[in-house]
Design a protein around this motif. Structure first.
Motif, PDB file in Angstrom:
ATOM      1  N   PRO A  48     -23.939  16.436  97.911  1.00  5.61           N
ATOM      2  CA  PRO A  48     -22.973  17.536  98.038  1.00  5.61           C
ATOM      3  C   PRO A  48     -21.514  17.102  98.141  1.00  5.61           C
ATOM      4  CG  PRO A  48     -24.168  17.208 100.090  1.00  5.61           C
ATOM      5  CD  PRO A  48     -24.818  16.326  99.066  1.00  5.61           C
ATOM      6  N   LEU A  49     -21.244  15.825  98.385  1.00  5.93           N
ATOM      7  CA  LEU A  49     -19.859  15.350  98.456  1.00  5.93           C
ATOM      8  C   LEU A  49     -19.378  14.767  97.129  1.00  5.93           C
ATOM      9  CD1 LEU A  49     -19.894  13.597 101.946  1.00  5.93           C
ATOM     10  CD2 LEU A  49     -19.200  15.927 101.372  1.00  5.93           C
ATOM     11  N   TRP A  80     -11.695   9.110 108.070  1.00 10.98           N
ATOM     12  CA  TRP A  80     -13.093   9.066 108.503  1.00 10.98           C
ATOM     13  C   TRP A  80     -13.194   8.987 110.024  1.00 10.98           C
ATOM     14  CZ3 TRP A  80     -11.464   5.791 104.454  1.00 10.98           C
ATOM     15  CH2 TRP A  80     -10.706   4.696 104.900  1.00 10.98           C
ATOM     16  N   THR A  81     -14.339   9.399 110.514  1.00 15.15           N
ATOM     17  CA  THR A  81     -14.637   9.308 111.942  1.00 15.15           C
ATOM     18  C   THR A  81     -16.076   8.810 112.081  1.00 15.15           C
ATOM     19  OG1 THR A  81     -15.541  11.551 112.109  1.00 15.15           O
ATOM     20  CG2 THR A  81     -13.147  11.307 112.444  1.00 15.15           C
ATOM     21  N   ASP A  82     -16.470   8.449 113.286  1.00 15.47           N
ATOM     22  CA  ASP A  82     -17.857   8.037 113.506  1.00 15.47           C
ATOM     23  C   ASP A  82     -18.808   9.189 113.193  1.00 15.47           C
ATOM     24  OD1 ASP A  82     -17.115   5.486 114.263  1.00 15.47           O
ATOM     25  OD2 ASP A  82     -17.142   5.946 116.417  1.00 15.47           O
ATOM     26  N   GLU A  83     -18.380  10.416 113.517  1.00 16.32           N
ATOM     27  CA  GLU A  83     -19.220  11.593 113.277  1.00 16.32           C
ATOM     28  C   GLU A  83     -19.230  11.995 111.801  1.00 16.32           C
ATOM     29  OE1 GLU A  83     -16.556  11.695 115.575  1.00 16.32           O
ATOM     30  OE2 GLU A  83     -17.919  10.969 117.122  1.00 16.32           O
ATOM     31  N   ASP A  84     -18.165  11.653 111.074  1.00 23.04           N
ATOM     32  CA  ASP A  84     -18.041  12.045 109.663  1.00 23.04           C
ATOM     33  C   ASP A  84     -17.481  10.864 108.866  1.00 23.04           C
ATOM     34  OD1 ASP A  84     -17.896  13.408 107.284  1.00 23.04           O
ATOM     35  OD2 ASP A  84     -16.485  14.934 107.977  1.00 23.04           O
ATOM     36  N   PRO A  85     -18.330   9.861 108.585  1.00 20.39           N
ATOM     37  CA  PRO A  85     -17.848   8.649 107.914  1.00 20.39           C
ATOM     38  C   PRO A  85     -17.426   8.861 106.455  1.00 20.39           C
ATOM     39  CG  PRO A  85     -20.225   8.577 108.196  1.00 20.39           C
ATOM     40  CD  PRO A  85     -19.734   9.781 108.939  1.00 20.39           C
ATOM     41  N   ARG A  87     -15.604  11.542 105.459  1.00 21.31           N
ATOM     42  CA  ARG A  87     -14.651  12.655 105.553  1.00 21.31           C
ATOM     43  C   ARG A  87     -13.626  12.667 104.415  1.00 21.31           C
ATOM     44  NH1 ARG A  87      -9.831  13.765 108.654  1.00 21.31           N
ATOM     45  NH2 ARG A  87      -9.644  16.028 108.847  1.00 21.31           N
ATOM     46  N   GLU A  88     -13.258  11.486 103.906  1.00 25.59           N
ATOM     47  CA  GLU A  88     -12.286  11.451 102.811  1.00 25.59           C
ATOM     48  C   GLU A  88     -12.790  12.202 101.588  1.00 25.59           C
ATOM     49  OE1 GLU A  88     -14.787   7.811 101.854  1.00 25.59           O
ATOM     50  OE2 GLU A  88     -14.172   8.911 103.637  1.00 25.59           O
ATOM     51  N   MET A  89     -14.087  12.247 101.401  1.00 31.56           N
ATOM     52  CA  MET A  89     -14.660  12.995 100.276  1.00 31.56           C
ATOM     53  C   MET A  89     -14.719  14.491 100.602  1.00 31.56           C
ATOM     54  SD  MET A  89     -17.525  10.303  98.991  1.00 31.56           S
ATOM     55  CE  MET A  89     -17.709  10.908  97.322  1.00 31.56           C
ATOM     56  N   ARG A  90     -15.010  14.793 101.843  1.00 30.52           N
ATOM     57  CA  ARG A  90     -15.138  16.188 102.270  1.00 30.52           C
ATOM     58  C   ARG A  90     -13.786  16.913 102.236  1.00 30.52           C
ATOM     59  NH1 ARG A  90     -19.408  17.172 104.471  1.00 30.52           N
ATOM     60  NH2 ARG A  90     -19.638  15.209 105.573  1.00 30.52           N
TER      61      ARG A  90
END
Length: 167
Positions: A48-49, A80-85, A87-90
């Protein structure tokens, strides 16, 4: 950025930087004339990303990581974060594709200058997972591989979202 894989000279630095620029320019070319809607479509159900915007934004942040964080030793201020590694794609789906492409091009120009001012044998300030400090040569090779691999993903996504092929 000129899209060619033939270096102007045959020294190692010129060959490496030519191939990195070629893969960067190919990523940009794969996004030419895509609609805003198709730039953020994720046509692969299991990924999905995997969008055009997300992939280019990922490439932008991968270069940031390797050049600024690993090579220069700067603090990691990536999205990015630990919860959302990933995130740059999201977050890319909420950005106009033109902005994502512009940011990537501008950053590439800065990194081109960085590479021009350092010897290929210069070791990174930060170690990689195995504790070793790669040199700039290895970082360039890694980025060529990473960008080329994601160009294949861009190829597939572009064909699935609007049928464009052949770049």
């Amino acid at each position: 950025m000129t899209r060619t894989d033939t270096p102007a000279a045959w020294d190692e630095r010129t060959q490496l930087t030519t191939f990195l620029d070629y893969t960067r320019a190919t990523a940009l070319a794969k996004c030419e004339d895509v609609s805003a809607e198709n730039a953020v479509r994720a046509p692969l159900p299991g990924s999905p990303l995997m969008t055009l915007s997300g992939l280019v934004n990922h490439l932008r942040w991968v270069e940031y990581w390797w050049f600024q964080v690993v090579f220069l030793g700067e603090e990691d201020e990536g999205p990015w974060t630990d919860e959302d590694p990933d995130r740059e794609m999201r977050i890319a789906v909420d950005m106009p594709l033109a902005d994502v492409l512009r940011d990537y091009e501008e950053q590439s120009a800065r990194y081109r200058e960085l590479v021009a001012t350092h010897d290929l044998d210069t070791q990174a300030k930060r170690p990689i997972r195995d504790g070793r400090h790669p040199d700039l040569r290895w970082i360039l090779l890694h980025l060529i591989e990473e960008t080329a691999r994601h160009n294949g993903h861009l190829d597939i996504v572009r064909e699935l979202v609007d049928g464009a092929t052949g770049v």
